[in-house]
Structures are given as structure tokens and as C-alpha cells.
Design a protein around this motif. Structure first.
Motif, PDB file in Angstrom:
ATOM      1  N   LYS A 330       0.820  -1.205   0.000  1.00 48.29           N
ATOM      2  CA  LYS A 330       0.000   0.000   0.000  1.00 48.29           C
ATOM      3  C   LYS A 330       0.861   1.265   0.000  1.00 48.29           C
ATOM      4  CE  LYS A 330      -1.955   1.235   3.898  1.00 48.29           C
ATOM      5  NZ  LYS A 330      -1.219   2.467   4.198  1.00 48.29           N
ATOM      6  N   THR A 331       1.641   1.400   1.096  1.00 39.62           N
ATOM      7  CA  THR A 331       2.322   2.673   1.303  1.00 39.62           C
ATOM      8  C   THR A 331       3.362   2.950   0.226  1.00 39.62           C
ATOM      9  OG1 THR A 331       1.996   2.271   3.610  1.00 39.62           O
ATOM     10  CG2 THR A 331       3.512   4.045   3.051  1.00 39.62           C
ATOM     11  N   ASP A 416      12.691   8.201   6.152  1.00 39.38           N
ATOM     12  CA  ASP A 416      11.376   7.596   6.015  1.00 39.38           C
ATOM     13  C   ASP A 416      10.268   8.659   6.142  1.00 39.38           C
ATOM     14  OD1 ASP A 416       9.257   5.880   6.099  1.00 39.38           O
ATOM     15  OD2 ASP A 416       9.521   5.354   8.213  1.00 39.38           O
ATOM     16  N   PHE A 448      13.330  -0.108  13.352  1.00 35.80           N
ATOM     17  CA  PHE A 448      11.985  -0.525  12.938  1.00 35.80           C
ATOM     18  C   PHE A 448      12.106  -1.762  12.080  1.00 35.80           C
ATOM     19  CE2 PHE A 448       8.677  -0.510   9.629  1.00 35.80           C
ATOM     20  CZ  PHE A 448       7.577  -0.728  10.455  1.00 35.80           C
ATOM     21  N   SER A 450       9.312  -4.478   9.943  1.00 39.47           N
ATOM     22  CA  SER A 450       7.907  -4.645   9.577  1.00 39.47           C
ATOM     23  C   SER A 450       7.242  -5.817  10.297  1.00 39.47           C
ATOM     24  CB  SER A 450       7.768  -4.907   8.084  1.00 39.47           C
ATOM     25  OG  SER A 450       8.344  -3.896   7.382  1.00 39.47           O
ATOM     26  N   MET A 454       7.546  -1.961  15.140  1.00 38.26           N
ATOM     27  CA  MET A 454       7.922  -1.063  16.215  1.00 38.26           C
ATOM     28  C   MET A 454       9.370  -0.629  16.087  1.00 38.26           C
ATOM     29  SD  MET A 454       6.894  -2.252  19.965  1.00 38.26           S
ATOM     30  CE  MET A 454       5.593  -3.344  19.599  1.00 38.26           C
ATOM     31  N   MET A 455       9.690   0.462  16.751  1.00 42.44           N
ATOM     32  CA  MET A 455      11.087   0.890  16.821  1.00 42.44           C
ATOM     33  C   MET A 455      11.311   1.474  18.206  1.00 42.44           C
ATOM     34  SD  MET A 455      12.745   4.030  14.704  1.00 42.44           S
ATOM     35  CE  MET A 455      14.193   4.888  15.293  1.00 42.44           C
ATOM     36  N   LYS A 470       8.031   3.835  19.405  1.00 39.05           N
ATOM     37  CA  LYS A 470       6.880   4.148  18.562  1.00 39.05           C
ATOM     38  C   LYS A 470       6.597   2.935  17.678  1.00 39.05           C
ATOM     39  CE  LYS A 470       8.720   6.479  14.420  1.00 39.05           C
ATOM     40  NZ  LYS A 470      10.009   5.818  14.345  1.00 39.05           N
ATOM     41  N   GLY A 471       5.313   2.793  17.332  1.00 39.27           N
ATOM     42  CA  GLY A 471       4.987   1.632  16.506  1.00 39.27           C
ATOM     43  C   GLY A 471       3.502   1.542  16.255  1.00 39.27           C
ATOM     44  N   ASN A 514      -1.772   5.109  11.441  1.00 39.81           N
ATOM     45  CA  ASN A 514      -1.599   5.423  12.860  1.00 39.81           C
ATOM     46  C   ASN A 514      -0.288   4.943  13.451  1.00 39.81           C
ATOM     47  OD1 ASN A 514      -4.134   6.498  12.861  1.00 39.81           O
ATOM     48  ND2 ASN A 514      -5.114   4.577  13.457  1.00 39.81           N
ATOM     49  N   ILE A 571      -1.712  -5.599  -0.058  1.00 40.31           N
ATOM     50  CA  ILE A 571      -1.082  -6.244   1.099  1.00 40.31           C
ATOM     51  C   ILE A 571      -0.390  -5.162   1.905  1.00 40.31           C
ATOM     52  CG2 ILE A 571       0.610  -7.930   1.866  1.00 40.31           C
ATOM     53  CD1 ILE A 571       0.181  -9.494  -0.584  1.00 40.31           C
ATOM     54  N   GLY A 573       1.018  -3.635   5.962  1.00 41.71           N
ATOM     55  CA  GLY A 573       1.288  -3.813   7.382  1.00 41.71           C
ATOM     56  C   GLY A 573       0.372  -2.909   8.199  1.00 41.71           C
TER      57      GLY A 573
HETATM   58  P1  ATP Z   1       3.106  -1.431   3.176  1.00 36.10           P
HETATM   59  O1  ATP Z   1       1.733  -0.999   2.840  1.00 36.10           O
HETATM   60  O2  ATP Z   1       4.085  -1.084   2.144  1.00 36.10           O
HETATM   61  O3  ATP Z   1       3.213  -2.811   3.750  1.00 36.10           O
HETATM   62  P2  ATP Z   1       3.045  -0.206   5.683  1.00 36.10           P
HETATM   63  O4  ATP Z   1       3.775   0.995   6.133  1.00 36.10           O
HETATM   64  O5  ATP Z   1       1.603  -0.176   5.721  1.00 36.10           O
HETATM   65  O6  ATP Z   1       3.609  -0.481   4.300  1.00 36.10           O
HETATM   66  P3  ATP Z   1       4.847  -1.426   7.424  1.00 36.10           P
HETATM   67  O7  ATP Z   1       5.887  -0.517   6.913  1.00 36.10           O
HETATM   68  O8  ATP Z   1       5.137  -2.840   7.699  1.00 36.10           O
HETATM   69  O9  ATP Z   1       3.591  -1.416   6.516  1.00 36.10           O
HETATM   70  O10 ATP Z   1       4.296  -0.747   8.754  1.00 36.10           O
HETATM   71  C1  ATP Z   1       3.363  -1.395   9.586  1.00 36.10           C
HETATM   72  C2  ATP Z   1       2.984  -0.495  10.717  1.00 36.10           C
HETATM   73  O11 ATP Z   1       4.145  -0.212  11.490  1.00 36.10           O
HETATM   74  C3  ATP Z   1       2.433   0.858  10.278  1.00 36.10           C
HETATM   75  O12 ATP Z   1       1.058   0.837  10.163  1.00 36.10           O
HETATM   76  C4  ATP Z   1       2.858   1.779  11.407  1.00 36.10           C
HETATM   77  O13 ATP Z   1       1.893   1.752  12.448  1.00 36.10           O
HETATM   78  C5  ATP Z   1       4.134   1.123  11.949  1.00 36.10           C
HETATM   79  N1  ATP Z   1       5.310   1.826  11.449  1.00 36.10           N
HETATM   80  C6  ATP Z   1       5.608   2.154  10.173  1.00 36.10           C
HETATM   81  N2  ATP Z   1       6.784   2.781  10.081  1.00 36.10           N
HETATM   82  C7  ATP Z   1       7.277   2.856  11.324  1.00 36.10           C
HETATM   83  C8  ATP Z   1       8.485   3.381  11.899  1.00 36.10           C
HETATM   84  N3  ATP Z   1       9.432   3.960  11.162  1.00 36.10           N
HETATM   85  N4  ATP Z   1       8.654   3.289  13.234  1.00 36.10           N
HETATM   86  C9  ATP Z   1       7.726   2.694  13.993  1.00 36.10           C
HETATM   87  N5  ATP Z   1       6.582   2.189  13.527  1.00 36.10           N
HETATM   88  C10 ATP Z   1       6.346   2.257  12.207  1.00 36.10           C
END
Ligand code: ATP
Length: 912
Positions: A330-331, A416, A448, A450, A454-455, A470-471, A514, A571, A573
Motif C-alpha cells: 500500500k504505502t 522515512d 523498525f 515490519s 515497532m522501533m 513508537k509503533g 496510525n 497487502i 502492514g
Molecule cells: P506497506 O503498505 O508497504 O506494507 P506499511 O507501512 O503499511 O507499508 P509497514 O511498513 O510494515 O507497513 O508498517 C506497519 C505499521 O508499522 C504501520 O502501520 C505503522 O503503524 C508502523 N510503522 C511504520 N513505520 C514505522 C516506523 N518507522 N517506526 C515505527 N513504527 C512504524
């Protein structure tokens, strides 16, 4: 070469030796000199085939050798003109073949370079991404998980950095790196833990280091010879065509032998028949086919590059046209990845934030009252955590000097976008990352990832130590035991937890992405070794919701996919509600479609998953590991799957997919290496463009296969029937060779770049097991070829009957009819339906090729000195009328038949 033992030198001395500082890196103006001194950072390539050997290679073909021998014999027999002309034609043929192959090789080389890895370096104080070959000794390189190490690097800072060095040491367990000096000189590479070596892979964590060796001076350079291997670039179609070519050679040889034997049996001169036979074999064997396929693929690939899709593995070009499902992140792919925080949930209250983009100005409102962040303690706490647990930077772009000067106040983020949005948010409240980092020193980072979502970071100020985290808020909530509510730290009871979950849901339903924030204070002497230690018993502070608008062009691209029979699956996260909200806006999720989250997927048995997989359109809260299972289930259902990914953990799924796609901007080197297609703009619409090109390329390959083979069938049948009927030779060897060179060569190449048919994205995907001759192509080749042969022979026979004493005239007429029939047929090859279904003049190259072939034909007929060479005589206008009418019969005849039957065909399609 005597080398420094870099691992034994303290980092301060390393920085001094290369005249760099940790903040500034190399100065931009020093790069040029260093590049001159050390050269490009690359391993010496094995020599690829030289142009001369490529040219000589063209003569290796068995039939061409036979022809050369035959020419030699005719030369010895005194037929000098024949011999010279044949040699000239053979050389021109070789030049054409050479040009085709040379072009193919050059484009493949260019592709390899485009897909090469990049490195992130700090130069003159700015983080920039440069091609890895431009890295020089002294460069300050930033490493993060997924990167391929660009050179040999002495590490000066590491955060949970793990590097997999199997390419160098054979050891597949990643090594935990650190920056401290190692005093022992002669230790194996695997123990040099403060070094990162070229070509190895960062699997986790982050780090910074100084480049100490580049190119052939690196450890990898020492074993370069061992690791260089030529990559297999043949596609399945090329392989099948090669096999087909062998069968065609046998068939052509048998037919040619038949022609020769029947000719001799009917009293023709044996030598003349031998020469005619060899020429026919040279003409009939489609030896140029593989080269034209490569050129069509390579040119198609270049068109794809223009549309921002870089093909890493040529076979995927074919597979693209068969894709039935695209699984997309998605992102950044479906959305713009330009985040702005608009909503906060703190202390049980919702706060709105104004301002757009990366400009750090905006205000905070609680129920339409302005909030002063300085005085709102929980808000301030949230903002501080958000910048301390953060690796992005907000930079003011001062623009270029002089005429193109951009206005001051252009803001950008480095790093990021999710993290960048938080730095901007804090800056709106006058909390600046750089200043805060002076107060709170970062001691450790758990980057962080996936899967963990979390980080966390450990920071220290005097004798205070905190873990700030944060996460994903729902995941983070499960790691918390307390929460800040009404200004106090309270125990996180199930009731309060539900209240927070409701707030998360509410924000997600508005399609907000979020992030939750939490912290804990560490007691004196408390040791944190792992992320599990760090990320437990936390105090929840609040949530930030950011918008990430969908990319504008994506909605249309998804509709195109629907029309083309391709299903789009999201797909992510991200939270389920956010994912669904965006999927609905983009029309990915139909009313009957299902959404599944990572937990559901985990609980589902394989059989249950297989039953549902066709109805699932959105996967939310999944980890990269789930992607592999999704690919496998879809493939088991018979789908041809395109799967996108950017992280290290996405690599297995990208590899397993039929078309693995990685992100050019945000993708890690590991994901790029696993992929067959790289999107240079990370955009979903680019995948659709690549599929369209893939379909077009395959169509074009079918078009020129049809053209070449139908022409060959026509040539052989003309000769074969003539011999059967006991007629004289309708075509002399030179004419046959001329047709092979001029009529077959240029127009076939022009078909290779034919624009796609309009309905190309309105048909279902091609079956991946489909034969090249499927969907009526075999019938078209034989029927058109048969007719071409028939009209050529008909015209020959008619002319010979009327003027029996003028055989040359009859042969000239046959020669011209054959050429004319082929040049008209070439326009028919552009459509699966008929010549009337497409604009004749759309493909300018084809019009040009056909006209040039026609002009050359007129040349060998009307230019007097050429007449004895090509055994031609001048023709009259009425001859040309006959030639044109006869030549048009194969194409126009079938075209009219198709027009008559087409309404039925259309009705059948509608009723299906
Ligand atoms: P995609 O759609 O490409 O899978 P996404 O950002 O939705 O990307 P992830 O990058 O795996 O999926 O992120 C999953 C979750 O982790 C996000 O919804 C957010 O809450 C959290 N997250 C994303 N980036 C960070 C970060 N840099 N530090 C902490 N938490 C994060």
C-alpha cells in the motif's frame, strides 16, 4: 599490495586519515580528485564478446557455409557475377544479423547498469544517494537493513547492525558488527567485526562507516574472478523458438531436398538445382528469428524504462503478459507516501493539527480551541518521543543560486516519510529534533522492522535513562502496562485498553495511518540487551494519525487491470480499517470481497485459505513472511502472480512470485536483487504500464513469426509445386536470396516495434502454457503462406504460358508477385483479426520498410546493369496491375472473409 589493517586503527585516526568528519563527510569538491586517483568502485568485468567476433559469428551458420562453398564453386566455374552477388548478399545478411545482435547486447548491458545498487553517503553535510560505483575512499556511508555494502568500510557507528557475509566467508549466520577497535592484526575476515565488506548484505540494524577500499582493492576484488558468472538471459520463448528453429531447419531441408530431387528428375541441370536448393534453404531457414526476438525484447524493455519500469530478468517480459493477480504494497505504491499528521489522540482527547506538506507551521486544536503545546505536558511528551525515536531529518532547501533560485522555505525530509511527518509535527510545536538530540544522547537503537511493527531507542540525559518507543498502536498497546490519562500515569486496565482501541479504530476508519507512542524510565544499572527487554512494561502516551493520500493515477490503473482480467490485491502492514478505507476509495475491494488480517491468516489452515484466497482482496496487518504464503496459495490456484515488496523480508516472496517487483526509491538492495522488475517511481500504475508493454511485446513477436514463416512457406511452396508440375525454376537463386534479405529482414524488424492493438488491455491474460502458434497463428501462417505460394506460381505459369520463349519475364513476374504478396501480407500481420482492423499507416517504420523494399525491387528490375545480375527484365504497367492484384489476394481475401464473419464473431464474444 601491502594493505592497511583497517580494523586495528581507532576510528578517530581513520577519520583523520581521510580528512573527513562524522557530520560533513567528504567535501563535494574533493570527490573528483579521489575518483581520478582510485578509479570507479567496480570489479573488473570479464570481456564480453567483441564486435568483431560477434560479426564473424554470423558466418558460423551451417547453411551459410554451404552457400559460400557453392558460391566458390560457381566462381570457379566462371559465374563471377553470381558469385560476387551471392557473397555481397551473404555479407549484407551478416551485417543485418550483427546489427540486430549488437543492439540487443548493448541494451542488455545498459539494463544491467540501470539496475545496479546505490549507496547512501554523507557529502558536504548532506545525505545523498549515489550509484555504488561512484563511492570513493573516504566517503561516509550510511548502512541500513537491506543494503548491499558498496565497498570495504571501517564502521564508526553501529546500532544492532548485523551483516550476512556468506558471499565472502561462506558463513551464512549474520555477524553482529560493532565499531570498537580490534588490536589483533592477523584475524580472519569473519572476526573483523568493525569492518563491513563490499558485496555483503545488511540484514538488520543501521550503521555508519568510512570507505577504506574500493573496486579491485576490496576483499571482494581479490576473489572477483571466482564470483563473476554470466547471467542467463534467455527467455522461455527464446528457448522454445530455438527448438522450433531446429525443427524448421529439418523441415526446410527435407522440402528443399525434395525440390532439388524433383527438379533433377524433371530434367533440370543438377548444378543449377543444387544452387537453387541451397539458396532456398538459406532463405527458408528462419535463422534470424532468435535475434529479432532479442531485439524486440530489448526494444520493448527500453520502452518500459521510459515508462519507469526496469526489467532485471528478461524472461519476466513474457510472464508480464500472463499476470492474473497483482499483489501490491500500500504505502508508497498505491499511496503517495507523503505523510502529514492531522490527528492526535492524547490523554483521552482528540487533537487536530493544521498545516500541509513538510512546512513546519501549523496549529493544534482541542475541540476548536487552540492548544499551546508548551503547556500541554502529555502532548509535549508525545512530540518529544516522536522525534527522539526517529531517524528522519527536516531540511530547508535553500534552492539553487542564480537564475533558477528557488524560494526560501522549500522544506523537504530526508529519511522515512512516516518519520519525517513526525519531525514536521514536532517542529510545528517548536520542538526541534537537532536541539533535542543535544540534550538527550542516543545510546542504543532497536530499528523498525515490519514484522515487529515497532522501533525503540534508549536515550540518556545525565543520570536519567529512558526507552522511547513508537509503533503500530494496537501492537504497542499490548506491550504497555500503564497509560497517561487525565495527566497521570495509570494502570492500563482492560476497560481503558478498549477505550484506546476504539480511538484507534475511529482514526483508522478515516483512512489515517496510525502510530502509537510509549516510554519507560530505566532504573540505574538496568541492562537492556534485546528489543524484548526494551519493549515491555511501557507507558502508553498517545496516537498520531497521518494521511497518506492515494496516488491519483492508481484508480484508473486498477480499472485497467479489471478490464484486462487482472485482479488487484492490497497487502499492507497497516491497520485493517485504514487498509479497507483506502481499498474502497481505490475500488480494490468489491462488495463481496474479503479482508483478512495477519492474525486470521495465521489461524487459517492451508485448505481453508485455499478456499478463500480468490475472494480476498485486502490483507492487513500482515508481516512480510505472510507474503510468501499468499504467493504460494495463489500459484496453487493456477494464478500467475506479480508481487511487490521493498524490505529484506519481502525477498522470499518476490523471488517466489512469477513476477517479483521491487521499489526503485524505497526498495532495499536485497529486494531489488530478488526482483525481476524494478519500479523506478515505486508506482502501482507503472506495473500496469509494464504489463501492457509485456503483452505488446509478445504480440509483436507473434506478428513477425507469422510474417517470416508465412513468407518462407510461400517461397518453398512456389518452388516445390513448380518442380512437381515439371515447370522451369520460377525463381533463380539470387532472387530467392534477395527476398530473404530485403523483403524478410526490414519489415520483420519493423513489426517488432509495432504499436499495440487498441484492445490490448481489454482481453484476458494469456495462458502461460500457451503455444506460440496458439489462437490461430499456425493456421494463419500455413493458409497465408499457401496462398502466397499459389499466387506467385499462378502468375509465373500465366506469363510463361503467354510468352513461352520469355522465361526471364515469367521469373521476374513471379519474383515481383512474391515480394508484393509479402509486403501486403506484412500489414495483415499487425492484427489478429484482419488488415482492415488497423490503421495501415500507424507504424511508420513498417510503411518505410515496405516502401524501401518496393523501391529496391523496382531498382533490380529497372536499373539496366542490375538486370543481368538479378535475371530480370523491365515490366509494363499492365504487368504491375496483375502483380498487385495477385499479391493482394492472400491478404484481402482473408480480410474480406473476416469482415463477413466478424459480426458473428462479435456476437459470440458478447454472448460469452
Ligand atoms: P506497506 O503498505 O508497504 O506494507 P506499511 O507501512 O503499511 O507499508 P509497514 O511498513 O510494515 O507497513 O508498517 C506497519 C505499521 O508499522 C504501520 O502501520 C505503522 O503503524 C508502523 N510503522 C511504520 N513505520 C514505522 C516506523 N518507522 N517506526 C515505527 N513504527 C512504524
Amino acid at each position: 599490495m601491502s594493505k592497511q589493517k583497517w580494523h586495528t586503527i581507532p576510528k578517530e585516526l581513520i577519520l583523520k586519515e581521510f580528512h573527513v568528519t562524522e557530520e560533513q563527510g567528504l567535501r563535494n569538491d574533493a570527490i573528483h580528485k579521489l575518483m581520478e586517483k582510485y578509479g570507479r568502485n567496480q570489479l573488473e568485468q570479464k570481456q564480453s564478446m567483441s564486435p568483431i567476433s560477434l560479426f564473424l559469428d554470423q558466418f558460423k551458420d551451417f547453411m551459410v557455409l554451404v552457400l559460400l562453398v557453392a558460391t566458390l564453386i560457381s566462381g570457379l566455374l566462371g559465374e563471377y557475377t553470381d558469385a560476387i552477388t551471392i557473397i555481397a548478399i551473404v555479407i549484407m545478411n551478416a551485417v543485418l544479423g550483427f546489427v540486430q545482435e549488437f543492439r540487443a547486447e548493448k541494451s542488455l548491458q545498459a539494463l544491467k547498469e540501470m539496475a545496479a545498487p546505490h549507496a547512501r553517503v554523507i557529502r558536504s553535510g548532506k545525505v545523498t544517494s549515489i550509484p555504488a560505483v561512484e563511492v570513493v575512499p573516504g566517503d561516509l556511508v550510511l548502512l541500513e537493513s537491506g543494503d548491499r555494502v558498496p565497498a570495504d568500510i571501517r564502521l564508526i557507528k553501529t546500532y544492532a547492525l548485523y551483516i550476512e557475509e556468506s558471499a565472502l566467508t561462506g558463513e551464512s549466520v549474520p555477524v553482529n558488527k560493532q565499531e570498537d577497535v580490534i588490536p589483533y592484526e592477523d584475524i580472519p575476515l569473519g572476526d573483523q567485526k568493525n569492518m563491513a565488506f563490499m558485496g555483503t548484505l545488511v540484514t538488520r540494524g543501521t550503521g555508519v562507516g568510512v570507505v577504506v577500499e574500493t573496486g579491485m582493492n576490496t576483499e571482494m576484488g581479490k576473489i572477483a574472478d571466482l564470483i563473476q558468472s554470466t547471467e542467463e538471459v534467455e527467455t522461455p520463448l527464446q528457448r522454445r523458438l530455438e527448438q522450433l528453429g531446429k525443427i524448421l531447419i529439418i523441415i526446410s531441408l527435407i522440402l528443399t531436398a525434395l525440390v532439388v530431387v524433383t527438379g533433377i528428375w524433371h530434367g533440370h541441370n543438377a548444378y543449377a538445382m543444387f544452387l537453387a536448393g541451397v539458396s532456398l534453404a538459406v532463405a527458408a531457414i528462419p535463422e534470424g528469428l532468435p535475434a529479432i526476438v532479442t531485439v524486440a525484447l530489448a526494444l520493448g524493455v527500453q520502452r518500459m524504462i521510459k515508462r519507469k519500469a526496469i526489467v532485471r530478468k528478461l524472461p519476466s517480459v513474457e510472464t508480464l503478459g500472463c499476470a492474473t493477480v497483482i499483489c501490491s504494497d500500500k504505502t508508497g505504491t498505491l499511496t503517495q507516501n507523503k505523510m502529514t499528521v492531522t490527528d492526535l489522540w492524547i490523554d483521552g482527547e482528540e487533537i487536530k493539527v493544521t498545516g500541509t506538506g513538510y512546512v513546519p507551521s501549523g496549529e493544534f486544536f482541542l475541540r476548536s480551541n487552540k492548544v499551546n503545546p508548551e503547556r500541554n505536558v502529555p502532548l509535549k511528551q508525545l512530540l518529544e518521543i516522536s522525534v527522539l525515536c526517529n531517524n528522519a531529518q527536516l531540511v530547508e532547501d535553500h534552492g539553487k543560486k542564480g537564475f533558477f533560485k528557488r524560494s526560501k522555505g522549500d522544506w523537504d525530509i530526508q529519511g522515512d516519510p512516516t518519520e519525517g511527518a513526525l519531525v514536521v509535527l514536532a517542529a510545528k510545536a517548536n520542538i526541534h529534533k537537532k536541539e533535542l538530540e543535544q540534550l538527550w544522547v542516543r545510546k542504543k537503537e532497536f530499528p523498525f522492522d515490519s514484522s515487529r511493527k515497532m522501533m525503540s531507542v534508549i536515550v540518556e540525559k545525565k543520570d536519567q535513562r529512558f526507552v522511547v518507543v513508537k509503533g503500530a498502536p494496537d501492537v504497542l498497546l499490548d506491550r504497555c502496562s500503564s497509560i497517561i490519562l487525565n495527566g497521570h500515569v495509570m494502570s492500563l486496565t482492560p476497560i481503558i485498553k478498549n477505550q484506546v482501541k476504539l480511538a484507534i479504530e475511529k482514526m483508522a476508519s478515516r483512512a489515517l495511518r496510525n502510530l502509537g507512542f510509549a516510554y519507560k524510565e530505566l532504573t540505574k544499572g538496568e541492562v537492556i540487551v534485546s528489543e524484548e527487554d526494551a519493549e515491555k512494561n511501557l507507558t502508553f502516551v498517545g496516537i498520531a494519525g497521518m494521511i497518506d493520500p492515494p496516488r491519483e493515477e492508481v484508480k484508473k490503473a486498477i480499472q485497467t487491470c479489471k478490464n484486462a482480467g487482472i485482479k488487484t490485491v492490497m497487502i499492507t502492514g497497516d491497520h485493517q480499517t485504514t487498509a479497507e478505507a483506502i481499498a474502497k476509495t481505490l475500488n480494490i475491494l468489491p462488495p463481496h470481497g474479503l479482508t483478512v488480517n495477519g492474525q486470521d491468516l495465521y489461524n487459517m489452515s492451508n485448505t481453508e485459505f485455499m478456499e478463500k484466497v480468490d475472494d480476498i482482496y485486502v490483507y492487513a496487518r500482515v508481516s512480510p513472511e505472510h507474503k510468501l504464503r499468499i504467493v504460494k496459495a495463489l500459484q496453487a490456484k493456477g494464478h500467475v502472480v506479480a508481487m511487490t515488496g521493498d524490505g529484506v523480508n519481502d525477498a522470499p516472496a518476490i523471488k517466489a512470485a512469477d513476477i517479483g517487483i521491487s521499489m526503485g526509491i524505497t526498495g532495499t538492495d536485497v529486494s531489488k536483487e530478488a526482483s525481476s522488475l524494478v519500479l523506478s517511481d515505486d508506482n502501482f500504475a507503472t506495473i500496469v504500464a509494464a504489463i501492457e508493454e509485456g503483452r505488446g511485446i509478445y504480440d509483436n513477436i507473434r506478428k513477425f513469426i507469422r510474417y517470416l514463416l508465412a513468407s518462407n512457406v510461400g517461397e518453398i511452396l512456389t518452388m516445390f509445386f513448380a518442380m512437381l508440375m515439371g515447370l522451369p525454376l520460377p525463381l533463380v537463386p539470387i532472387q530467392i536470396l534477395w527476398v530473404n534479405l530485403v523483403t524478410d529482414g526490414l519489415p520483420a524488424m519493423a513489426l517488432g516495434v509495432d504499436p499495440a492493438e487498441e484492445d490490448i488491455m481489454n482481453r484476458p491474460p494469456r495462458d502461460s502454457k500457451e503455444n506460440v502458434f496458439a489462437r490461430g497463428l499456425g493456421w494463419k501462417i500455413i493458409s497465408r503462406g499457401f496462398l502466397i505460394g499459389l499466387v506467385t506460381l499462378g502468375v509465373f505459369w500465366l506469363t510463361w504460358q503467354t510468352e513461352p520463349e520469355n522465361l526471364i519475364k515469367a521469373q521476374t513476374m513471379a519474383f515481383s508477385t512474391l515480394v508484393m504478396a509479402q509486403l501486403i501480407h506484412v500489414f495483415d500481420c499487425r492484427s489478429d483479426k484482419s488488415v482492415f482492423h488497423r490503421n495501415l499507416f500507424e507504424n511508420k517504420y513498417l510503411v518505410f520498410a515496405a516502401l524501401s523494399s518496393l523501391l529496391l525491387l523496382l531498382g533490380v528490375i529497372y536499373i539496366e546493369p542490375l538486370q543481368p545480375i538479378f535475371r530480370t527484365v523491365s515490366l509494363t504497367l499492365s504487368d504491375w496491375v496483375l502483380i498487385t492484384i495477385a499479391g493482394a489476394i492472400p491478404t484481402v481475401g482473408f480480410g474480406l472473409a473476416n469482415l463477413i464473419y466478424h459480426p458473428k464473431f462479435l456476437m459470440k464474444k458478447v454472448s460469452n
